[in-house]
Design a protein around this motif. Structure first.
Motif, mmCIF file in Angstrom:
data_model
loop_
_atom_site.group_PDB
_atom_site.id
_atom_site.type_symbol
_atom_site.label_atom_id
_atom_site.label_comp_id
_atom_site.label_asym_id
_atom_site.label_seq_id
_atom_site.Cartn_x
_atom_site.Cartn_y
_atom_site.Cartn_z
ATOM 1 N N GLU A 179 0.058 -29.662 -2.548
ATOM 2 C CA GLU A 179 -1.734 -29.083 -2.107
ATOM 3 C C GLU A 179 -2.867 -30.162 -2.497
ATOM 4 N N THR A 180 -2.661 -29.977 -3.825
ATOM 5 C CA THR A 180 -4.025 -30.188 -4.714
ATOM 6 C C THR A 180 -3.600 -31.526 -5.140
ATOM 7 N N PHE A 181 -2.125 -31.857 -5.068
ATOM 8 C CA PHE A 181 -2.106 -33.349 -5.752
ATOM 9 C C PHE A 181 -2.829 -34.355 -4.319
ATOM 10 N N PHE A 219 6.380 -8.332 -18.688
ATOM 11 C CA PHE A 219 5.824 -8.396 -19.606
ATOM 12 C C PHE A 219 7.225 -9.618 -20.146
ATOM 13 N N ASP A 220 6.329 -10.547 -19.471
ATOM 14 C CA ASP A 220 7.376 -12.183 -19.676
ATOM 15 C C ASP A 220 6.817 -12.924 -20.084
ATOM 16 N N TYR A 221 7.399 -14.345 -20.426
ATOM 17 C CA TYR A 221 6.650 -15.707 -20.433
ATOM 18 C C TYR A 221 5.758 -16.648 -19.277
ATOM 19 N N TYR A 222 5.813 -15.931 -18.321
ATOM 20 C CA TYR A 222 5.628 -17.171 -16.698
ATOM 21 C C TYR A 222 4.111 -17.180 -17.071
ATOM 22 N N ASN A 223 2.946 -16.711 -17.513
ATOM 23 C CA ASN A 223 1.721 -16.658 -18.230
ATOM 24 C C ASN A 223 1.661 -18.378 -18.456
ATOM 25 N N SER A 224 3.075 -18.557 -19.323
ATOM 26 C CA SER A 224 2.666 -19.963 -20.086
ATOM 27 C C SER A 224 3.713 -20.721 -19.319
ATOM 28 N N TYR A 225 4.911 -20.125 -18.321
ATOM 29 C CA TYR A 225 5.420 -21.176 -17.643
ATOM 30 C C TYR A 225 4.799 -22.070 -16.837
ATOM 31 N N VAL A 226 4.016 -21.504 -15.852
ATOM 32 C CA VAL A 226 3.594 -21.734 -14.740
ATOM 33 C C VAL A 226 2.560 -21.386 -14.495
ATOM 34 N N ILE A 227 1.864 -19.734 -14.779
ATOM 35 C CA ILE A 227 0.828 -19.703 -14.285
ATOM 36 C C ILE A 227 -0.802 -20.183 -14.411
ATOM 37 N N GLN A 228 -0.752 -19.761 -16.033
ATOM 38 C CA GLN A 228 -2.527 -19.818 -16.813
ATOM 39 C C GLN A 228 -2.566 -21.652 -16.391
ATOM 40 N N PRO A 229 -1.557 -22.507 -17.278
ATOM 41 C CA PRO A 229 -2.005 -23.664 -16.376
ATOM 42 C C PRO A 229 -2.016 -24.561 -15.255
ATOM 43 N N MET A 230 -1.259 -23.896 -14.011
ATOM 44 C CA MET A 230 -0.954 -24.061 -12.826
ATOM 45 C C MET A 230 -2.749 -23.980 -12.396
ATOM 46 N N TYR A 231 -3.055 -22.580 -12.644
ATOM 47 C CA TYR A 231 -3.966 -21.779 -12.337
ATOM 48 C C TYR A 231 -5.170 -22.529 -12.213
ATOM 49 N N ILE A 232 -5.363 -23.302 -13.576
ATOM 50 C CA ILE A 232 -6.374 -24.489 -14.239
ATOM 51 C C ILE A 232 -6.614 -25.782 -13.902
ATOM 52 N N VAL A 234 -5.388 -26.624 -10.735
ATOM 53 C CA VAL A 234 -5.666 -26.799 -9.446
ATOM 54 C C VAL A 234 -7.429 -26.131 -9.551
ATOM 55 N N LEU A 235 -8.017 -25.083 -9.963
ATOM 56 C CA LEU A 235 -9.547 -25.133 -10.414
ATOM 57 C C LEU A 235 -9.934 -26.454 -10.846
ATOM 58 N N GLN A 236 -9.610 -27.023 -11.879
ATOM 59 C CA GLN A 236 -9.971 -28.581 -12.305
ATOM 60 C C GLN A 236 -10.198 -29.768 -11.300
ATOM 61 N N VAL A 237 -9.604 -29.651 -10.104
ATOM 62 C CA VAL A 237 -9.167 -30.784 -8.836
ATOM 63 C C VAL A 237 -10.489 -30.123 -8.279
ATOM 64 N N LEU A 238 -10.680 -28.899 -8.275
ATOM 65 C CA LEU A 238 -12.010 -28.381 -7.066
ATOM 66 C C LEU A 238 -12.733 -28.739 -7.649
ATOM 67 N N VAL A 239 -12.868 -27.775 -8.480
ATOM 68 C CA VAL A 239 -14.053 -28.762 -9.438
ATOM 69 C C VAL A 239 -14.320 -30.092 -9.143
ATOM 70 N N ASP A 240 -13.496 -31.532 -10.018
ATOM 71 C CA ASP A 240 -13.834 -32.038 -10.072
ATOM 72 C C ASP A 240 -14.508 -33.468 -9.071
ATOM 73 N N ARG A 241 -13.728 -32.422 -7.802
ATOM 74 C CA ARG A 241 -14.213 -32.914 -6.299
ATOM 75 C C ARG A 241 -14.754 -32.315 -6.035
ATOM 76 N N LYS A 242 -15.681 -30.862 -6.447
ATOM 77 C CA LYS A 242 -17.268 -30.668 -5.638
ATOM 78 C C LYS A 242 -16.316 -29.851 -4.179
ATOM 79 N N ALA A 243 -15.194 -29.904 -4.627
ATOM 80 C CA ALA A 243 -14.389 -28.704 -3.208
ATOM 81 C C ALA A 243 -14.680 -27.179 -2.351
ATOM 82 N N PRO A 244 -15.295 -26.522 -1.903
ATOM 83 C CA PRO A 244 -15.966 -25.817 -1.961
ATOM 84 C C PRO A 244 -14.862 -24.760 -1.246
#
Length: 406
Positions: A179-181, A219-232, A234-244
């Motif tokens: 949806e962010t894309f 205790f696995d690597y899903y912080n690496s595979y998905v969570i941290q990169p995709m969370y950031i 999504v947030l980066q696009v919202l910030v760039d677009r100044k979307a409330p």
């Protein structure tokens, strides 16, 4: 079928392998070329030798091709965004980008033999998110050059994925990425899927740089595979677009992004300390066959130039190179056609989980994000340095560790 060695490329000069970047570029090319050359001709399904887990759950094996393509492109997108040049690496990079653009068209063309499995199973939501990631990471090079019909097809395929009800885990981020894309592409999008995902991920933060994957921590690597990169992302696009959002102002979202980056920096410190003096790292949790995808956050921090002050570029580059060489000097990572096989450091099919096929293996490409930095960037030209565990086990001084409070 031509097999792609690490040192040479058919029809072009050898890529130098005497430096870290040369090694990374050669390995990235070796992984990417069989996929993109075949798919650019509509022959990926014809020529890729699909291998599934011994405990395969019976889903349509055609999910393998979408996993392979989406995960590969998410990892190499920054590299393909660099301008063309007449070096050996530059010629290979240009070739990959040309193949990739043709492959993107085949992926959504119902008349193509390589039309991907968009409309069956739930798995396509996962790998559509990685395709969306590739477009977000290199929009000018990978999205904008596509013809209008292909763009329309992607938008339609992405929107129909709303048929999938994601489980209450990291899968929420896959919906959010798609949806962010769509938001970034100026198409109709569902803000609820974006907002609900980032709400839950923030609620699932458990401390010291780690998020839970759903309500219960694993205790696995899903912080690496998905969570941290995709969370950031999504947030980066919202910030760039100044979307409330309903309960957040653009300024508040920017604060959330800053906090998420600090958490990722802490997680990057932990990942760097996981790399032993010999280039090995701990094996725990599911999906270990994703190989070097474990280090996506550390690679992302390097590419985006926000490594924490505790980590120098020289030590991160050296540590990641050591892990690459430790893994890929083993026999059995590739099959006779040049495609990745099930395994971790070789051909080890019994390590794969019930949802794993050899297309899944291409998540290892996420380690290559720093190739998106130019060859003269400090990440590549700074002196090699010992990483933390190497310093420690040689009896040299190394930094003490401490938790964060964010």
């Amino acid at each position: 079928m031509f097999v792609y060695p690490m040192e040479t490329v058919e029809g072009s000069p050898a890529v130098p392998v005497d430096g870290d970047r040369g090694y990374w570029a050669a390995l990235a090319y070796r992984i990417a070329a069989p996929v993109l050359e075949n798919m650019s001709k509509g022959e990926l399904k014809k020529n890729m030798q699909v291998e599934v887990s011994p405990t395969w759950d019976g889903r349509d094996k055609d999910v393998s091709y979408m996993e392979c393509f989406g995960r590969l492109m998410s990892g190499i997108a920054p590299w393909l965004s660099l301008p063309d040049d007449d070096t050996a690496e530059g010629r290979q990079r240009k070739q990959l980008r040309e193949w990739a653009l043709k492959s993107y068209a085949h992926a959504v063309n119902p008349e193509s033999p390589d039309y991907l499995l968009w409309r069956n199973e739930g798995q396509p939501l996962v790998d559509a998110a990685y395709i969306a990631s590739s477009f977000l990471r290199a929009p000018e090079q990978l999205w904008e050059p596509l013809d209008e019909l292909t763009k329309e097809r992607y938008i339609k395929e992405f929107q129909q994925l709303r048929r999938i009800d994601p489980p209450y885990t990291n899968w929420l981020l896959f919906s959010a990425m798609v949806e962010t894309f769509l938001m970034e592409a100026g198409a109709q999008y569902d803000m609820y899927r974006i907002h609900s995902a980032i709400r839950k991920v923030d609620e699932w933060y458990v401390g010291d740089g780690w998020y839970s994957d759903g309500e219960h921590f694993a205790f696995d690597y899903y912080n690496s595979y998905v969570i941290q990169p995709m969370y950031i992302q999504v947030l980066q696009v919202l910030v760039d677009r100044k979307a409330p959002l309903r309960d957040k102002s653009p300024e508040s979202i920017r604060d959330d992004l800053d906090i998420a980056k600090k958490r990722m920096q802490r997680f990057g410190i932990i990942l760097e300390r996981f790399i032993s003096p010999e280039g090995t790292f701990p094996l725990f949790g599911r999906s270990m066959t994703y190989r070097l995808g474990v280090f996506q956050p550390l690679s992302l921090l390097s590419w985006k130039e926000f490594l924490p002050e505790e980590l120098s570029e020289g030590q991160v580059r050296s540590a990641l190179t050591a892990a690459m060489k430790r893994m890929f000097t083993n026999e059995g990572n590739f099959n006779e056609g040049g495609f990745l096989q099930l395994g971790f450091a070789g051909h080890q099919p019994d390590l794969s989980d019930w949802y794993t096929n050899n297309g899944s293996m291409y998540l290892t490409s996420e380690v290559f994000l720093p190739l998106g930095l130019p060859v003269d960037h400090s990440f590549w030209i700074s002196p090699a340095e010992d990483w933390t565990t190497k310093k420690a086990w040689q009896g040299n001084s190394f930094p003490k560790d401490h938790a964060i409070r964010y």
